[in-house]
Design a protein around this motif. Structure first.
Motif, short mmCIF file in Angstrom:
data_model
loop_
_atom_site.label_atom_id
_atom_site.label_comp_id
_atom_site.label_asym_id
_atom_site.label_seq_id
_atom_site.Cartn_x
_atom_site.Cartn_y
_atom_site.Cartn_z
N ILE A 1 0.83 -1.20 0.00
CA ILE A 1 0.00 0.00 0.00
C ILE A 1 0.87 1.25 0.00
O ILE A 1 1.73 1.42 0.85
N CYS A 2 0.62 2.13 -0.97
CA CYS A 2 1.34 3.40 -0.99
C CYS A 2 0.72 4.33 0.05
O CYS A 2 -0.47 4.62 0.02
N VAL A 3 1.55 4.80 0.99
CA VAL A 3 1.03 5.63 2.07
C VAL A 3 0.73 7.05 1.60
O VAL A 3 0.07 7.81 2.31
N ARG A 4 1.18 7.41 0.40
CA ARG A 4 0.93 8.77 -0.09
C ARG A 4 -0.33 8.84 -0.93
O ARG A 4 -1.16 9.70 -0.73
N CYS A 5 -0.47 7.95 -1.91
CA CYS A 5 -1.64 8.05 -2.80
C CYS A 5 -2.66 6.93 -2.58
O CYS A 5 -3.75 6.96 -3.14
N GLY A 6 -2.29 5.96 -1.77
CA GLY A 6 -3.25 4.90 -1.47
C GLY A 6 -3.29 3.77 -2.49
O GLY A 6 -4.08 2.84 -2.35
N ILE B 1 5.97 3.32 -0.49
CA ILE B 1 5.73 4.49 -1.33
C ILE B 1 5.89 4.05 -2.78
O ILE B 1 6.92 3.47 -3.15
N CYS B 2 4.88 4.29 -3.58
CA CYS B 2 4.88 3.79 -4.96
C CYS B 2 5.83 4.62 -5.83
O CYS B 2 6.22 5.74 -5.44
N PRO B 3 6.21 4.10 -6.99
CA PRO B 3 7.18 4.80 -7.84
C PRO B 3 6.76 6.23 -8.18
O PRO B 3 7.59 7.15 -8.24
N LYS B 4 5.45 6.46 -8.37
CA LYS B 4 4.97 7.80 -8.72
C LYS B 4 5.13 8.79 -7.58
O LYS B 4 5.25 9.99 -7.81
N CYS B 5 5.08 8.29 -6.35
CA CYS B 5 5.08 9.18 -5.18
C CYS B 5 6.46 9.36 -4.56
O CYS B 5 6.61 10.16 -3.64
N ILE B 6 7.43 8.59 -5.02
CA ILE B 6 8.75 8.69 -4.41
C ILE B 6 9.38 10.04 -4.73
O ILE B 6 9.30 10.50 -5.86
#
Ligand SMILES: [Zn+2]
Ligand SMILES: [Zn+2]
Length: 150
Positions: free
Chosen positions: A105-110, A145-150
């Protein structure tokens, strides 16, 4: 499947849920459950996303009602709830095919992706057996944290 017990025996979730403690399937509850059944297992929606999807099909249910209904559907055994420490909640259809799957789970975008791991299931079972616990489920939610949000 590891961890299957009568508690998780949802061979007929609709029926078992319907008769549970007089909790009725109101039209609103049905609508929200239908949405999840329609999109199928493996999709994880926030209350806001449920709200937006229902609004698209002209079902105007308030966000507060959606929150309450989602919680209830979790209690009734229809949905699974994922809780992020960051305050986000995601809901998915409880699935028989994948009762013990795990989440990244990406903690930034879900963004939520599923994965399977025999090791997690075995480790959970071993830990439970060792201490004489009756296993219900072994699931792992990985905060990342997903690649888009890193
Ligand atoms: Zn899932
Ligand atoms: Zn992200």
């Amino acid at each position: 499947m590891v961890g299957s017990t009568e508690y998780l025996d949802l061979s007929s979730p609709l029926e078992s849920g319907l008769h549970q403690e007089g909790r009725r399937m109101t039209p609103q509850r049905k609508k929200i459950l239908r949405l999840f059944e329609h999109i199928g297992p493996g999709i994880h929606l926030s209350a806001e996303e449920v709200h937006a999807k229902l609004a698209k099909s002209n079902d105007r249910i308030s966000l507060a009602t959606i929150y309450r209904t989602l919680r209830l559907l979790v209690q009734m055994g229809f949905l699974n709830e994922l809780e992020l420490r960051e305050g986000g909640h995601r809901f998915e259809l409880l699935s028989h095919e994948k009762p013990d799957h795990h989440h990244l789970i990406c903690v930034r975008c879900g963004r939520t992706e599923e994965f399977e791991s025999i090791q997690v299931l075995q480790t959970g079972k071993m830990a439970a057996d060792k201490l004489g616990f009756k296993l219900i489920e072994s699931t792992l939610n990985v905060r990342a944290i997903c690649p888009k949000c890193i």
